[in-house]
Design a protein around this motif. Structure first.
Motif, PDB file in Angstrom:
ATOM      1  N   ASP A  43       0.850  -1.185   0.000  1.00 32.93           N
ATOM      2  CA  ASP A  43       0.000   0.000   0.000  1.00 32.93           C
ATOM      3  C   ASP A  43       0.893   1.245   0.000  1.00 32.93           C
ATOM      4  O   ASP A  43       1.156   1.836   1.036  1.00 32.93           O
ATOM      5  N   VAL A  44       1.401   1.603  -1.192  1.00 31.19           N
ATOM      6  CA  VAL A  44       2.272   2.756  -1.334  1.00 31.19           C
ATOM      7  C   VAL A  44       1.447   3.890  -1.927  1.00 31.19           C
ATOM      8  O   VAL A  44       0.970   3.808  -3.046  1.00 31.19           O
ATOM      9  N   LYS A  45       1.264   4.928  -1.132  1.00 36.10           N
ATOM     10  CA  LYS A  45       0.493   6.080  -1.587  1.00 36.10           C
ATOM     11  C   LYS A  45       1.453   7.233  -1.883  1.00 36.10           C
ATOM     12  O   LYS A  45       2.366   7.486  -1.113  1.00 36.10           O
ATOM     13  N   PRO A  46       1.227   7.921  -2.989  1.00 37.20           N
ATOM     14  CA  PRO A  46       2.093   9.065  -3.276  1.00 37.20           C
ATOM     15  C   PRO A  46       1.907  10.152  -2.216  1.00 37.20           C
ATOM     16  O   PRO A  46       0.813  10.358  -1.722  1.00 37.20           O
ATOM     17  N   THR A  47       3.002  10.787  -1.885  1.00 41.05           N
ATOM     18  CA  THR A  47       2.942  11.864  -0.893  1.00 41.05           C
ATOM     19  C   THR A  47       2.983  13.236  -1.554  1.00 41.05           C
ATOM     20  O   THR A  47       2.741  14.230  -0.898  1.00 41.05           O
ATOM     21  N   LEU A  48       3.299  13.283  -2.839  1.00 34.91           N
ATOM     22  CA  LEU A  48       3.382  14.535  -3.572  1.00 34.91           C
ATOM     23  C   LEU A  48       2.440  14.481  -4.772  1.00 34.91           C
ATOM     24  O   LEU A  48       2.155  13.411  -5.296  1.00 34.91           O
ATOM     25  N   ALA A  49       1.998  15.630  -5.210  1.00 29.22           N
ATOM     26  CA  ALA A  49       1.122  15.694  -6.383  1.00 29.22           C
ATOM     27  C   ALA A  49       1.964  15.798  -7.650  1.00 29.22           C
ATOM     28  O   ALA A  49       3.019  16.431  -7.652  1.00 29.22           O
ATOM     29  N   PRO A  50       1.501  15.193  -8.735  1.00 25.10           N
ATOM     30  CA  PRO A  50       2.217  15.333 -10.006  1.00 25.10           C
ATOM     31  C   PRO A  50       2.205  16.789 -10.478  1.00 25.10           C
ATOM     32  O   PRO A  50       1.294  17.555 -10.150  1.00 25.10           O
ATOM     33  N   VAL A  51       3.211  17.160 -11.245  1.00 28.70           N
ATOM     34  CA  VAL A  51       3.271  18.476 -11.863  1.00 28.70           C
ATOM     35  C   VAL A  51       3.359  18.246 -13.372  1.00 28.70           C
ATOM     36  O   VAL A  51       4.289  17.618 -13.853  1.00 28.70           O
ATOM     37  N   ILE A  52       2.380  18.741 -14.098  1.00 27.59           N
ATOM     38  CA  ILE A  52       2.338  18.586 -15.542  1.00 27.59           C
ATOM     39  C   ILE A  52       2.226  19.979 -16.153  1.00 27.59           C
ATOM     40  O   ILE A  52       1.281  20.706 -15.875  1.00 27.59           O
ATOM     41  N   LEU A  53       3.224  20.333 -16.963  1.00 28.61           N
ATOM     42  CA  LEU A  53       3.264  21.668 -17.563  1.00 28.61           C
ATOM     43  C   LEU A  53       3.360  21.563 -19.080  1.00 28.61           C
ATOM     44  O   LEU A  53       4.100  20.724 -19.594  1.00 28.61           O
ATOM     45  N   PRO A  54       2.670  22.439 -19.788  1.00 26.77           N
ATOM     46  CA  PRO A  54       2.840  22.491 -21.245  1.00 26.77           C
ATOM     47  C   PRO A  54       4.173  23.159 -21.581  1.00 26.77           C
ATOM     48  O   PRO A  54       4.783  23.800 -20.717  1.00 26.77           O
ATOM     49  N   PRO A  55       4.630  23.051 -22.830  1.00 28.39           N
ATOM     50  CA  PRO A  55       5.843  23.776 -23.221  1.00 28.39           C
ATOM     51  C   PRO A  55       5.690  25.258 -22.883  1.00 28.39           C
ATOM     52  O   PRO A  55       4.636  25.851 -23.077  1.00 28.39           O
TER      53      PRO A  55
END
Length: 190
Positions: free
Chosen positions: A28-40
């Motif tokens: 049960d591994v839960k991410p502790t940080l949110a993803p960062v998705i950026l356009p060019p």
């Protein structure tokens, strides 16, 4: 034998959270940080001055990475780059995305590097770099631990207010961020 700061090394290699790499099915591994998705062209740090977003967009901030690292896309005009300096807190990794750059690490200058060239500059070692070409070039910069975006923010605010920053003021800004200003840029006259 020198010891290596494991967190800094893993951060510089882009491996921030080791446990998920070794998790077994069913763990049960839960991410502790949110993803960062950026356009060019995207930026993920609220710089006070727009020019910082244009020339040093922050792709992953210290807050995004839990303090582990910060990542930037540095858009560098021809014959420009930082002055000779030394970080007391951050290791830096540089990756040439476009154009040509020269680096000087601990007094040793590299050959001209084109796309794919990579340099690691550990904390405590003086360094500088510059776009050696005739057009804007892009250098990807990763600093570990994170937080150098606050330095870029302070420098661009001072430039917006003062134009050319007096040497003593620039040296003080560097010092507030754990960096020693040691000399001119590669293409500047001392």
């Amino acid at each position: 034998m020198e010891t290596v700061d494991r967190r800094a090394l893993l951060s510089a290699l882009g491996v921030i959270a080791v446990r998920p790499l070794f998790a077994k099915a069913g763990d049960d591994v839960k991410p502790t940080l949110a993803p960062v998705i950026l356009p060019p062209g995207g930026n993920h740090y609220p710089y006070a001055i727009d020019i910082a977003q244009k020339f040093a967009p922050c792709k992953v901030s210290s807050a995004d990475s839990g303090g582990a690292f910060s990542a930037f896309e540095n858009i560098t005009p021809p014959k420009q780059g930082p002055p000779l300096h030394l970080h007391h807190r951050e290791d830096e990794w540089f990756y040439v995305a476009t154009g040509k750059f020269v680096f000087e690490i601990d007094g040793k200058r590299t050959e001209e590097f084109g796309p794919g060239g990579s340099v690691f500059g550990p904390r405590g070692i003086s360094h500088r770099w510059a776009n050696s070409g005739t057009e804007n070039a892009v250098l990807v910069v990763l600093t570990a631990p994170g937080g150098l975006e606050t330095f870029f923010d302070e420098v661009t605010k001072a430039r917006a207010k003062l134009g050319q920053i007096p040497h003593d003021e620039l040296k003080a800004i560097y010092a507030r961020h754990g960096v020693d200003l040691l000399g001119p840029g590669i293409f500047e006259q001392p």
